[in-house]
Motif scaffolding. Sequence first.
Motif, short mmCIF file in Angstrom:
data_model
loop_
_atom_site.label_atom_id
_atom_site.label_comp_id
_atom_site.label_asym_id
_atom_site.label_seq_id
_atom_site.Cartn_x
_atom_site.Cartn_y
_atom_site.Cartn_z
N MET A 75 0.82 -1.21 0.00
CA MET A 75 0.00 0.00 0.00
C MET A 75 0.86 1.28 0.00
O MET A 75 0.48 2.26 -0.64
N ARG B 277 -11.44 -1.82 0.81
CA ARG B 277 -10.82 -3.14 0.86
C ARG B 277 -11.83 -4.14 1.41
O ARG B 277 -12.41 -3.95 2.48
N PRO C 171 -3.69 -4.14 -2.88
CA PRO C 171 -3.35 -2.80 -3.33
C PRO C 171 -3.17 -2.71 -4.84
O PRO C 171 -3.48 -1.67 -5.44
#
Length: 510
Positions: A304, A412, A444
């Motif tokens: 991320m 997410r 990600p």
Amino acid sequence: MTLLPFLSVLLWLLLPVPARTAAAARPPHPTITPAPNLKDRVVPRDFDPGSYINSVLDGFGSGVSSYIASGVPQFFQDLPSGEAVESSLGIGDAELAAQPTRVLNLPAYANWTEQGWNVRVHGNVYKQPNISQERLDDLANVFLIGTDIDELSDSEQRQARNMTASIFVVQQGNVNVTIYFESNVDALTDASGGVINAEGGAQELNLPYPTTDQGDFDTFVTLENTTGTGGGYLIPGNSTSSIQALYMYANGTDTGNATAYLVPPTGFTIISDVDDILRVTKIYDPKEGLLNSFARPFTPWMNMPEIYANWSTTIPNFHFHYLTTTPEQVTRNYMEFIYNTYPLGSFDTRPLNFSDVSATLSIRRALLDEIFQTFPQRKFVLVADTSNSDIMRDYPQLVRDYPGQVQCIFLRNTTATDSSDLFPYDTSGFSGIDQKQYMFFVTPDDLRNVDIVGGNCHNPAVIQNTTFGYQGRGFGNEASSAPSLIRRSSWRGNWSKSLLGSLLALSLSI
């Protein structure tokens, strides 16, 4: 309030259970779904998730369900403050008075008004009692469920002690706060979304109100455009698209250092959640969540940081704002992790003056409303995960309440990759919203091919198949077994512990 009701429930769950017959065996562990195919996990029409949730809560007893049913995690409601800390540590006023005053000064955002740059200054004033290591270990063990601090590595023990010490502080009410602004933020050049150093604006400002009883301060102050070195000045917000940065210090302490970000009226602002989106927390798994929060080093979630770094360098003047409703006492650890790992930006957390349940329920929405209304012409990118019911409710509602301001929503799907997240989440708020405006993602890398500036927020390679209603592990392909799980009278075992973690995560605003 005390930690005892919460701990007693957890200890009850951890007790061994007599062996059962095959017919009464624990339900099989749900399998990991490799992709965010929400269609496969939709709740059957004849299943009432409301009744199911209430039945689970009733099984835990009113001492816990009153918090969980309101969407407030019991653990985070019971952190001590003020007099409770003094009493639990057995310290007197004279001993506390000898300790220096400290300030949690949160990185601020500022908007442009007819009067000039208006900075939101917010934080907390407190004192740190002198606590022995032996006592810190005892206190840390309260949080380390199923683990003793002696069983941790040396670095984990230090982390646990530091986190525990940050919780056992005494907030200072009715204190007058003075903030100094300085225009020498050399370290911020090109560090975040094209932020530039402010070349003027150095000044000292007394906040108009003293701290609350809980030590909080939160107010907007207007900066004078004082001349900096070499004749520099603050660029008016209607004359620049650049974000300018000023250092800000709290008077009388070396702990109250932060940065103010002067954000122009137009452009893009990302509002990012932290836990289970920027770092590995697993807050829905009690033991793992507490270990990851109190003992283990904060660890980025996969790659991320690479995604955020790319956005920082490719989206012009991208304002990063981090919003977590974790309690103020542990905010410093969060900020240290964020600013060592992700682009620099402003920060919000749950202030202590939101102490009653009804206010706590709306704190995330209150903080979101404040920044949306402060920047009515900016467009916002919202990033979080599906384990927070308030996010699943509030984010799509912001699309309706602030037409044209929500550019993208990225969520997410934690149930798709984490078998310990068993609690359902509700996607019904997204019904009627253009698919290109939001995306449920698993890794990600799913975010790589989105076009934030162009408003194409769905990576077409990431299949959505979104149905609108309750979703979640254990309620799709395993739906046929759900009724038997609901009817079980005993909730002890690994499955129930994971479920309790999910219940604790209901509306968890971290």
